[in-house]
Design an enzyme around this catalytic site. Structure first.
Site: not given
Ligand code: NAD
Length: 505
Positions: A231, A286, A385, A178
């Site tokens: 996140s 990240c 962040e 997904k």
């Molecule tokens: P996000 O958390 O908004 O979304 C990530 C995934 O979760 C997406 O597929 C999204 O559709 C889904 N999602 C969003 N809201 C949701 C909810 N309420 N319930 C269930 N699923 C939901 O993250 P983003 O903005 O797409 O990506 C950026 C974030 O990812 C940053 O915080 C970054 O630090 C983090 N990140 C972390 C790593 C790591 O290895 N730690 C790597 C890459 C990115």
């Protein structure tokens, strides 16, 4: 739906299909032009049920396929990624906004995951213990866990899905991906190439959407394991709900990475590394450097160096401009959120020394490189962040004080020290509060063969993504004790616990 743009399809049972019953779609944007390039369906529970049923039906046949044959699909996949390397990078730039060079680096990192997966036959072997008790041999071996799910973020549309499905399927599992609804196009292309590489029907499936789809995946009784990257708020939620429903979960969250610059550091090298870390991918990594901790006398010259380096960077649009060195962020909303930290910096006592709001963005989502000095650990700019091209500078008197700053941070992904002292480097490696450490390295992100070892609020779970921990996550162990009798008359003795003690005849 008013848009003329194509709504992307899901991939289930080896077929590209429309989402079932989906009434809503969201825009996929080109951050360089600010224009919509596709629509993504906000999928449904029916989509999830169909995809999991497809993965479940394919599981037994795929798990029984010899590991060398499963790995052979990865060898073919590797060749196809090489052949399509530049197109994959251009697609990535188009939907995400990162520069062509950054996109190529991302595709390379994804390719390395496939190369790692090609070697899984040598990693998945178990242990044997001949004669662990008298006449008894023991062994362990690894089995697939079942249907695995990957839920991925927008910032690495190609690499993060590749952290997951190549390892999962080579280990004999089937998979439902997904991707982020903001960037579904790279994931679709990766699945198309995997099909061309010969992956059988149902082994890999793709669904689109947001919370509804994620919730259905977390609760589905036929899903065994969940890999999540995103996140912290959502990572924690996915971990808690997934575990409560009996899944094994690895869930990587957000970050606030600190870069400590000691007075003895090579200033030119450190400035280059800091700028690349903080402004590369427009700060949307990240592992991006988010806070520079300037120790002792280095602060003013560090700021001067960063200002002159940023002034020489080619900041602009990326799609069709291969020379651009820093591109836009993912959306107008995100640009405004990051710029909001600059709006409030002065009133909280910090000082904006490089202001990215001044760039001419046109219709794009561009925000220039920004530096805020005199940030302290009580400010939202330090606590939260930011995830944009904004570097905060905290001043510290000593390495010990810099380490204390790290201890106060709720995240714990990466941190680097810039120094020429082995002693300082060793103290930093031992005591800094983060799971991935760099010494004179701006972005200490591990490659495929090493685990992505975030700590604290940056990771929830036990087994990290990538490397041999990834193989462990996607397999479960079975232990077997075996005894063969020389003749029917041989008396049976419990192999481990008989009345005379362990294993005695
Ligand atoms: P996000 O958390 O908004 O979304 C990530 C995934 O979760 C997406 O597929 C999204 O559709 C889904 N999602 C969003 N809201 C949701 C909810 N309420 N319930 C269930 N699923 C939901 O993250 P983003 O903005 O797409 O990506 C950026 C974030 O990812 C940053 O915080 C970054 O630090 C983090 N990140 C972390 C790593 C790591 O290895 N730690 C790597 C890459 C990115």
């Amino acid at each position: 739906m008013t848009s003329q743009n194509k709504t992307v399809k899901m991939f289930v049972e080896g077929q590209w299909k429309n989402s079932r019953g989906c009434e809503e779609t969201t825009a996929v944007m080109n951050p360089s032009t600010g224009k919509e390039i596709a629509r993504c369906p906000i999928g449904t529970v029916e989509d999830v049920n169909e995809a999991v049923a497809s993965a479940s039906a394919a599981l037994e046949g795929w798990a029984e396929t010899p590991i060398v044959e499963r790995a052979r699909v990865m060898f073919a996949y590797r060749e196809l990624i090489e052949e399509n390397f530049d197109d994959l990078a251009r697609l990535l730039t188009r939907e995400h906004g990162k520069t062509h060079a950054e996109a190529k680096a991302e595709v390379q990192r994804g390719l390395e995951m496939v190369e790692f997966a090609c070697g899984i036959p040598a990693m998945i072997a178990g242990q044997t213990f001949p004669q662990i008790a008298r006449g008894v041999d023991g062994e362990t071996n690894r089995h697939p866990v079942g249907v695995c799910v990957g839920i991925t973020p927008y910032n690495f549309p190609n690499m993060v899905p590749m952290w997951m499905f190549p390892i999962a399927i080579t280990c004999g599992n089937t998979f439902v991906l997904k991707p982020s609804e903001k960037v579904p196009l790279s994931a679709i292309r990766l699945i198309e190439l995997l099909v061309d590489a010969g992956v059988p029907k149902g082994v890999v499936n793709l669904v689109h959407g947001g919370k509804t789809v994620v919730d259905a995946l977390l609760r589905h009784q036929d899903v065994a394991a969940i890999s999540f990257v995103g996140s912290t708020t959502i990572a924690k939620y996915v971990y808690e709900v997934g575990c409560a429903h009996g899944k094994r979960v690895q869930s990587a969250g957000g970050a606030k990475n600190h870069l400590i610059i000691m007075p003895d550091a090579d200033l030119d090298q450190s400035v280059k590394a800091l700028a690349a870390s903080a402004f590369g991918c427009a700060g949307q990594r990240c592992m991006a450097g988010s806070v520079a901790v300037a120790v002792g006398s280095v602060g003013d010259s560090l700021i001067d160096g960063l200002m002159s380096h940023a002034a020489s960077m080619k900041v602009g649009l990326t799609d069709g401009n291969d020379a651009t060195e820093m591109g836009p962020v993912i959306s107008g909303e995100h640009r405004d959120r990051v710029a909001g930290y600059l709006d409030s910096a002065a009133s909280s006592g910090a000082s904006v020394v490089l202001d990215g709001r001044n760039v001419d963005a046109g219709d794009s989502f561009l925000l220039g490189p920004s530096v805020v000095d005199q940030v302290t650990i009580d400010m939202p700019l330090w606590k939260e962040e930011v995830f944009g091209p904004l570097l905060s500078v905290v001043r510290a008197d000593s390495l010990e004080q810099a380490i204390e700053v790290g201890k106060a941070c709720p995240f714990g992904n990466g941190a680097s020290v810039f120094t020429q002292s082995g002693y300082v480097a060793r103290e930093f490696k031992r005591h800094f509060n983060a799971g991935m450490i760099g010494v004179n390295v701006g972005v200490p992100a591990p490659m495929a063969w090493l685990p992505f070892t975030g700590w604290n609020q940056s990771f929830f779970g036990d087994l990290h993504i990538q490397g041999t921990e990834g193989v462990q996550f996607y397999t479960r162990q079975k232990m077997t004790l075996t005894r063969w009798f020389a003749s029917k008359d041989e008396s049976h003795v419990d192999p481990v616990w008989n009345s005379d003690g362990p294993g005695k005849k």
